[in-house]
Design an enzyme around this catalytic site. Sequence first.
Site, PDB file in Angstrom:
ATOM      1  N   ASP A 138       6.235  12.436   0.130  1.00 51.17           N
ATOM      2  CA  ASP A 138       5.694  11.707   1.275  1.00 51.17           C
ATOM      3  C   ASP A 138       6.382  12.263   2.510  1.00 51.17           C
ATOM      4  O   ASP A 138       7.551  12.657   2.460  1.00 51.17           O
ATOM      5  CB  ASP A 138       5.996  10.203   1.114  1.00 51.17           C
ATOM      6  CG  ASP A 138       5.077   9.329   1.968  1.00 51.17           C
ATOM      7  OD1 ASP A 138       4.374   8.483   1.407  1.00 51.17           O
ATOM      8  OD2 ASP A 138       5.086   9.490   3.207  1.00 51.17           O
ATOM      9  N   THR A 191      -6.248   6.356   4.059  1.00 52.86           N
ATOM     10  CA  THR A 191      -7.575   6.707   4.594  1.00 52.86           C
ATOM     11  C   THR A 191      -8.093   5.496   5.383  1.00 52.86           C
ATOM     12  O   THR A 191      -9.070   4.864   4.995  1.00 52.86           O
ATOM     13  CB  THR A 191      -8.550   7.029   3.447  1.00 52.86           C
ATOM     14  OG1 THR A 191      -8.485   5.965   2.462  1.00 52.86           O
ATOM     15  CG2 THR A 191      -8.221   8.328   2.769  1.00 52.86           C
ATOM     16  N   PHE A 216      -8.465   1.857  -9.486  1.00 52.29           N
ATOM     17  CA  PHE A 216      -9.047   0.508  -9.515  1.00 52.29           C
ATOM     18  C   PHE A 216      -8.007  -0.601  -9.674  1.00 52.29           C
ATOM     19  O   PHE A 216      -8.369  -1.755  -9.853  1.00 52.29           O
ATOM     20  CB  PHE A 216     -10.079   0.410 -10.641  1.00 52.29           C
ATOM     21  CG  PHE A 216     -11.287   1.288 -10.424  1.00 52.29           C
ATOM     22  CD1 PHE A 216     -12.267   0.913  -9.514  1.00 52.29           C
ATOM     23  CD2 PHE A 216     -11.449   2.485 -11.112  1.00 52.29           C
ATOM     24  CE1 PHE A 216     -13.385   1.712  -9.290  1.00 52.29           C
ATOM     25  CE2 PHE A 216     -12.559   3.293 -10.899  1.00 52.29           C
ATOM     26  CZ  PHE A 216     -13.532   2.907  -9.982  1.00 52.29           C
ATOM     27  N   ALA A 251      -5.388  -3.584  -9.080  1.00 51.70           N
ATOM     28  CA  ALA A 251      -5.313  -4.651  -8.079  1.00 51.70           C
ATOM     29  C   ALA A 251      -3.853  -4.868  -7.732  1.00 51.70           C
ATOM     30  O   ALA A 251      -2.995  -4.911  -8.625  1.00 51.70           O
ATOM     31  CB  ALA A 251      -5.909  -5.936  -8.641  1.00 51.70           C
ATOM     32  N   ALA A 308     -17.516  -0.649  -6.160  1.00 53.29           N
ATOM     33  CA  ALA A 308     -16.737  -1.646  -6.910  1.00 53.29           C
ATOM     34  C   ALA A 308     -16.079  -2.617  -5.934  1.00 53.29           C
ATOM     35  O   ALA A 308     -16.152  -3.843  -6.106  1.00 53.29           O
ATOM     36  CB  ALA A 308     -15.674  -0.954  -7.774  1.00 53.29           C
ATOM     37  N   ASN A 309     -15.454  -2.088  -4.893  1.00 48.48           N
ATOM     38  CA  ASN A 309     -14.803  -2.982  -3.927  1.00 48.48           C
ATOM     39  C   ASN A 309     -15.824  -3.828  -3.170  1.00 48.48           C
ATOM     40  O   ASN A 309     -15.588  -4.994  -2.878  1.00 48.48           O
ATOM     41  CB  ASN A 309     -13.936  -2.180  -2.950  1.00 48.48           C
ATOM     42  CG  ASN A 309     -12.537  -1.980  -3.511  1.00 48.48           C
ATOM     43  OD1 ASN A 309     -12.183  -2.574  -4.531  1.00 48.48           O
ATOM     44  ND2 ASN A 309     -11.743  -1.154  -2.867  1.00 48.48           N
ATOM     45  N   CYS A 353      -7.902  -2.674   1.346  1.00 51.26           N
ATOM     46  CA  CYS A 353      -9.037  -1.915   0.799  1.00 51.26           C
ATOM     47  C   CYS A 353     -10.412  -2.528   1.027  1.00 51.26           C
ATOM     48  O   CYS A 353     -11.335  -1.812   1.420  1.00 51.26           O
ATOM     49  CB  CYS A 353      -8.828  -1.704  -0.693  1.00 51.26           C
ATOM     50  SG  CYS A 353      -7.459  -0.589  -1.027  1.00 51.26           S
TER      51      CYS A 353
HETATM   52  N1  LIG Z   1      -3.118  -0.072  -2.141  1.00 51.58           N
HETATM   53  C1  LIG Z   1      -3.986  -0.204  -3.122  1.00 51.58           C
HETATM   54  O1  LIG Z   1      -3.980  -1.176  -3.854  1.00 51.58           O
HETATM   55  C2  LIG Z   1      -5.033   0.853  -3.385  1.00 51.58           C
HETATM   56  C3  LIG Z   1      -5.870   0.700  -4.490  1.00 51.58           C
HETATM   57  C4  LIG Z   1      -6.832   1.664  -4.742  1.00 51.58           C
HETATM   58  C5  LIG Z   1      -6.971   2.722  -3.859  1.00 51.58           C
HETATM   59  N2  LIG Z   1      -6.160   2.821  -2.774  1.00 51.58           N
HETATM   60  C6  LIG Z   1      -6.352   3.968  -1.897  1.00 51.58           C
HETATM   61  O2  LIG Z   1      -5.216   4.814  -1.979  1.00 51.58           O
HETATM   62  C7  LIG Z   1      -4.960   5.428  -0.718  1.00 51.58           C
HETATM   63  C8  LIG Z   1      -3.532   5.154  -0.300  1.00 51.58           C
HETATM   64  O3  LIG Z   1      -3.350   3.756  -0.198  1.00 51.58           O
HETATM   65  P1  LIG Z   1      -1.917   3.102   0.006  1.00 51.58           P
HETATM   66  O4  LIG Z   1      -2.130   1.632   0.017  1.00 51.58           O
HETATM   67  O5  LIG Z   1      -0.943   3.683  -0.957  1.00 51.58           O
HETATM   68  O6  LIG Z   1      -1.586   3.637   1.497  1.00 51.58           O
HETATM   69  P2  LIG Z   1      -0.191   3.758   2.231  1.00 51.58           P
HETATM   70  O7  LIG Z   1      -0.514   3.885   3.674  1.00 51.58           O
HETATM   71  O8  LIG Z   1       0.709   2.661   1.768  1.00 51.58           O
HETATM   72  O9  LIG Z   1       0.444   5.120   1.700  1.00 51.58           O
HETATM   73  C9  LIG Z   1       0.010   6.386   2.089  1.00 51.58           C
HETATM   74  C10 LIG Z   1       1.229   7.300   2.235  1.00 51.58           C
HETATM   75  O10 LIG Z   1       0.781   8.638   2.458  1.00 51.58           O
HETATM   76  C11 LIG Z   1       1.746   9.287   3.276  1.00 51.58           C
HETATM   77  N3  LIG Z   1       1.180  10.499   3.870  1.00 51.58           N
HETATM   78  C12 LIG Z   1       0.226  10.590   4.835  1.00 51.58           C
HETATM   79  N4  LIG Z   1      -0.075  11.881   5.078  1.00 51.58           N
HETATM   80  C13 LIG Z   1       0.708  12.641   4.268  1.00 51.58           C
HETATM   81  C14 LIG Z   1       0.838  14.039   4.050  1.00 51.58           C
HETATM   82  N5  LIG Z   1       0.081  14.905   4.728  1.00 51.58           N
HETATM   83  N6  LIG Z   1       1.733  14.448   3.146  1.00 51.58           N
HETATM   84  C15 LIG Z   1       2.488  13.552   2.453  1.00 51.58           C
HETATM   85  N7  LIG Z   1       2.400  12.227   2.603  1.00 51.58           N
HETATM   86  C16 LIG Z   1       1.508  11.766   3.508  1.00 51.58           C
HETATM   87  C17 LIG Z   1       2.114   8.218   4.286  1.00 51.58           C
HETATM   88  O11 LIG Z   1       3.362   8.503   4.892  1.00 51.58           O
HETATM   89  C18 LIG Z   1       2.142   6.945   3.413  1.00 51.58           C
HETATM   90  O12 LIG Z   1       3.442   6.656   2.941  1.00 51.58           O
HETATM   91  C19 LIG Z   1      -6.015   4.878   0.239  1.00 51.58           C
HETATM   92  O13 LIG Z   1      -7.091   5.760   0.281  1.00 51.58           O
HETATM   93  C20 LIG Z   1      -6.431   3.588  -0.418  1.00 51.58           C
HETATM   94  O14 LIG Z   1      -7.747   3.215  -0.070  1.00 51.58           O
HETATM   95  C21 LIG Z   1      -5.178   1.931  -2.539  1.00 51.58           C
END
Ligand SMILES: NC(=O)c1ccc[n+]([C@@H]2O[C@H](COP(=O)([O-])OP(=O)(O)OC[C@H]3O[C@@H](n4cnc5c(N)ncnc54)[C@H](O)[C@@H]3O)[C@@H](O)[C@H]2O)c1
Length: 446
Positions: free
Chosen positions: A17, A75, A145, A147, A206-207, A259
């Site tokens: 990260d 995203t 997927f 939760a 799904a969401n 999400c």
């Molecule tokens: N949180 C959930 O429950 C969940 C569930 C399913 C899908 N998702 C999807 O997963 C993705 C991430 O969600 P999240 O909740 O973990 O987000 P988040 O914002 O908590 O984590 C994303 C991380 O990516 C890092 N990052 C950004 N650009 C980077 C790069 N170029 N190189 C390295 N690291 C980088 C950021 O510093 C951050 O720590 C999203 O698309 C989300 O829709 C999340």
Amino acid sequence: MAVIAKQCPGIKVTVVDVNEARIAAWNDENVENIPVYEPGLSDVVAEARGRNLFFSTDVDKAIDEAQMVFISVNTPTKTYGAGKGMGADLKWIELCARQIAKVSKSDKIIVEKSTLPVRTAEALRDILLNTGNGVNFQVLSNPEFLAEGTAVLDLLNPDRVLIGGDPTEDGQSAIQSLIEIYAKWIPRERILTTNVWSSELSKLVANAYLAQRISSINAISELCEKTEADVNEVARAIGTDSRIGPKFLKASVGFGGSCFQKDILNLVYISRSFGLQEVADYWEQVIIMNDHQKKRFALNIVKDLYNTVSGKKIAFLGWAFKKDTNDTRESAAIYVADELLNEQAKIRVYDPKVKEDKIFGDLDHLNTRSPAENKKYIKVFEDPYRACERAHAIAILTEWDEFKDYDWQRIYDNMLKPAKIFDGRNILDAEKLRAIGFKVKSIGVK
Ligand SMILES: NC(=O)c1ccc[n+]([C@@H]2O[C@H](COP(=O)([O-])OP(=O)(O)OC[C@H]3O[C@@H](n4cnc5c(N)ncnc54)[C@H](O)[C@@H]3O)[C@@H](O)[C@H]2O)c1
């Protein structure tokens, strides 16, 4: 990735990260200090970290060494330009693709783990394959997927895993490589494969379906409040129909989380960009209903407190968007607080897992008022009983189990009278509370 590392000791997993503080927290000696609170996650990290699970900020090195790269960056909804407030901001995805293209010296499988608009893999491929370094990339879609709140259990025992890939021989072989990882602990028949576009779209759908069920029952909750029907009884009555099913039928103050809203807005935006107005409007209504539910909850509090909450203390139990997580993104609590602050209420917050700086950060992020004003009207407590002392009303914003077992007589004794409770999650025993003397308002019950 921690669960993959736990289940596959033979695979080296490196989580990278750009956020140094976050990686430092993931490497904290005390696994209870990792940045995400999820039941069971600290144990998973404790088991695998240092064995085959590593956390690092050296992104280039990790890409260079990997045979498979999972892109899991944020995203969020775009906050500027075309598609502002609707489409997904793919800036971070593109930066990842460019970095992978620049650094890679050997063939790699790139796995889209982030939730992405349908056809994003095409853009990824375009960037990856046009760098001219002779490296072959296969792009797979493998949406997540899980939760929040039950993430570890969901990952250990998922309903299904979805993998989308190209129909070509190379595409199918990439799919097979990813299947082999999941098949280490997931029955093969639960690993579904599709083309990339179906996989990308399925995650959004799904969401959208899940959120739609919440907005549907919430719409009915308002009707129940006018008709003496009880939404809990209606939910039970319809949920026993096997075609409908009992899950996601709990009326509440509204859904939150990072999400649901983002992914539906994305679906709406994509539909609109193809000129599918009716499709877009249909799904947008899920968001409109959710916003209405949050606002309605706040305004009901104002109405019930004799049309003014100015200077009154309202205790919030819960700030996280759901129980068993410290995630507050898009939490209903933020929007309910914002409405009540507009009415000059004083808000007292207690949440078992959310820290004070996050609560202020959430409100400051809305930009409705200055951070100084937010500080003036909100106070965060580490003790729920103190948060409720001398309050005019209590609002339940998160369904934390511990709220059910509080000494409600003690809370009642220390509140201003009439002592009111607005149960935004329908988790408390309203009859018991009424016997103590509380005036209780639940969702969807007159
Ligand atoms: N949180 C959930 O429950 C969940 C569930 C399913 C899908 N998702 C999807 O997963 C993705 C991430 O969600 P999240 O909740 O973990 O987000 P988040 O914002 O908590 O984590 C994303 C991380 O990516 C890092 N990052 C950004 N650009 C980077 C790069 N170029 N190189 C390295 N690291 C980088 C950021 O510093 C951050 O720590 C999203 O698309 C989300 O829709 C999340």
